[in-house]
Design an enzyme around this catalytic site. Structure first.
Site, mmCIF file in Angstrom:
data_model
loop_
_atom_site.group_PDB
_atom_site.id
_atom_site.type_symbol
_atom_site.label_atom_id
_atom_site.label_comp_id
_atom_site.label_asym_id
_atom_site.label_seq_id
_atom_site.Cartn_x
_atom_site.Cartn_y
_atom_site.Cartn_z
ATOM 1 N N CYS A 1 2.854 -3.345 4.083
ATOM 2 C CA CYS A 1 2.040 -2.183 4.458
ATOM 3 C C CYS A 1 2.749 -1.513 5.632
ATOM 4 O O CYS A 1 3.930 -1.782 5.870
ATOM 5 C CB CYS A 1 0.597 -2.572 4.758
ATOM 6 S SG CYS A 1 0.330 -3.574 6.232
ATOM 7 N N GLY A 2 2.076 -0.637 6.369
ATOM 8 C CA GLY A 2 2.754 0.079 7.434
ATOM 9 C C GLY A 2 3.301 -0.857 8.507
ATOM 10 O O GLY A 2 4.462 -0.785 8.889
ATOM 11 N N THR A 3 2.446 -1.725 8.982
ATOM 12 C CA THR A 3 2.852 -2.696 10.005
ATOM 13 C C THR A 3 3.099 -4.083 9.442
ATOM 14 O O THR A 3 3.700 -4.921 10.124
ATOM 15 C CB THR A 3 1.748 -2.838 11.071
ATOM 16 O OG1 THR A 3 0.551 -3.269 10.406
ATOM 17 C CG2 THR A 3 1.503 -1.517 11.798
ATOM 18 N N GLY A 4 2.564 -4.363 8.284
ATOM 19 C CA GLY A 4 2.560 -5.728 7.737
ATOM 20 C C GLY A 4 1.377 -6.543 8.225
ATOM 21 O O GLY A 4 1.125 -7.643 7.726
ATOM 22 N N GLY B 1 -2.144 -5.697 8.471
ATOM 23 C CA GLY B 1 -3.372 -5.700 7.677
ATOM 24 C C GLY B 1 -3.225 -6.449 6.372
ATOM 25 O O GLY B 1 -4.097 -7.242 5.981
ATOM 26 N N ARG C 1 7.624 -33.838 9.912
ATOM 27 C CA ARG C 1 6.451 -33.604 10.773
ATOM 28 C C ARG C 1 5.794 -32.263 10.469
ATOM 29 O O ARG C 1 4.601 -32.075 10.740
ATOM 30 C CB ARG C 1 6.850 -33.674 12.248
ATOM 31 C CG ARG C 1 7.755 -32.551 12.714
ATOM 32 C CD ARG C 1 8.205 -32.759 14.168
ATOM 33 N NE ARG C 1 8.971 -31.644 14.687
ATOM 34 C CZ ARG C 1 10.260 -31.405 14.413
ATOM 35 N NH1 ARG C 1 10.913 -32.208 13.595
ATOM 36 N NH2 ARG C 1 10.888 -30.376 14.939
ATOM 37 N N HIS C 2 6.544 -31.363 9.872
ATOM 38 C CA HIS C 2 5.974 -30.049 9.552
ATOM 39 C C HIS C 2 4.992 -30.130 8.387
ATOM 40 O O HIS C 2 4.083 -29.313 8.277
ATOM 41 C CB HIS C 2 7.093 -29.050 9.266
ATOM 42 C CG HIS C 2 8.009 -28.891 10.437
ATOM 43 N ND1 HIS C 2 7.621 -28.304 11.612
ATOM 44 C CD2 HIS C 2 9.289 -29.315 10.630
ATOM 45 C CE1 HIS C 2 8.613 -28.334 12.484
ATOM 46 N NE2 HIS C 2 9.643 -28.950 11.907
ATOM 47 N N ASP D 1 0.857 -1.184 0.000
ATOM 48 C CA ASP D 1 0.000 0.000 0.000
ATOM 49 C C ASP D 1 0.899 1.241 0.000
ATOM 50 O O ASP D 1 2.124 1.127 -0.163
ATOM 51 C CB ASP D 1 -0.999 -0.039 1.178
ATOM 52 C CG ASP D 1 -0.336 0.183 2.535
ATOM 53 O OD1 ASP D 1 0.916 0.247 2.602
ATOM 54 O OD2 ASP D 1 -1.069 0.285 3.545
ATOM 55 N N HIS D 2 0.289 2.420 0.166
ATOM 56 C CA HIS D 2 1.076 3.665 0.141
ATOM 57 C C HIS D 2 2.133 3.692 1.243
ATOM 58 O O HIS D 2 3.241 4.178 1.041
ATOM 59 C CB HIS D 2 0.138 4.875 0.266
ATOM 60 C CG HIS D 2 -0.737 4.813 1.481
ATOM 61 N ND1 HIS D 2 -1.808 3.945 1.561
ATOM 62 C CD2 HIS D 2 -0.688 5.466 2.674
ATOM 63 C CE1 HIS D 2 -2.395 4.084 2.744
ATOM 64 N NE2 HIS D 2 -1.728 4.981 3.443
HETATM 65 C C1 RB5 Z 1 -2.091 2.661 6.530
HETATM 66 O O1 RB5 Z 1 -2.140 3.855 7.220
HETATM 67 C C2 RB5 Z 1 -1.887 1.504 7.506
HETATM 68 O O2 RB5 Z 1 -3.026 1.321 8.275
HETATM 69 C C3 RB5 Z 1 -1.524 0.233 6.760
HETATM 70 O O3 RB5 Z 1 -0.379 0.457 5.995
HETATM 71 C C4 RB5 Z 1 -1.206 -0.985 7.606
HETATM 72 O O4 RB5 Z 1 -0.271 -0.667 8.606
HETATM 73 C C5 RB5 Z 1 -2.360 -1.732 8.134
HETATM 74 O O5 RB5 Z 1 -2.229 -2.810 8.729
#
Ligand code: RB5
Length: 152
Positions: free
Chosen positions: A65-68, A70, A132-133, A7-8
């Site tokens: 994404c920002g945190t990975g 979502g 086993r995995h 994403d952005h």
């Molecule tokens: C975007 O602002 C942010 O919510 C997205 O990149 C991500 O971190 C969501 O999990």
């Protein structure tokens, strides 16, 4: 062929990783997004990579994404996808060796570029160990079957 998307919030890190993939001669397709200023919805880009990998047109994927968080949640809704959100190289290696992860998720607001590139290299170079995995990974598909609805 590797599919990559963000994403952005993940765009700048995606650009850095793409430069690295070029340097190490890993073929890839960039499925977007195309800039960091236009706000987009991370599920759309998690879905693009997940569908590319699940359909077999691409053998693995990287999503950012920002945190990975979502984007990995979104990708993991697609049957056959095992997306692993990794914040260090140990997680990256184990996600391949034990979980047979076919998509790597990264958080651009969590990781520095150097660590993110190390995570990518570790993930690309590690292999599923089976044994086993395999039985445990097979149970992911059992869960998908249990909760599947007819898709039209
Ligand atoms: C975007 O602002 C942010 O919510 C997205 O990149 C991500 O971190 C969501 O999990």
């Amino acid at each position: 062929m590797l599919a990559i998307a963000s994403d952005h919030a993940g765009f700048d890190l995606k650009s850095e990783i793409i430069e690295h993939l070029k340097e190490i001669n890993v073929p890839f397709e960039d499925l977007g997004t195309c800039d960091c200023t236009t706000s987009v919805d991370y599920p759309d880009f998690g879905l693009k990579v997940a569908e590319a990998v699940a359909s077999g047109t691409h053998d693995r994927g990287i999503i950012i994404c920002g945190t990975g968080i979502g984007i990995s949640i979104a990708a993991n809704k697609v049957p056959g996808i095992r997306a692993a959100l990794c914040t260090d190289t140990y997680m990256a290696r184990m996600s391949r060796e034990h979980n047979d992860a076919n998509v790597l998720a990264l958080g651009a607001r969590v990781l520095g570029v150097g660590l993110a590139v190390d995570i990518v290299d570790t993930w690309l170079n590690a292999s599923f160990v089976g044994g086993r995995h395999q039985r445990r990974v097979d149970k992911f598909a059992d869960i998908e079957t249990k909760y599947s609805k007819t898709h039209t």
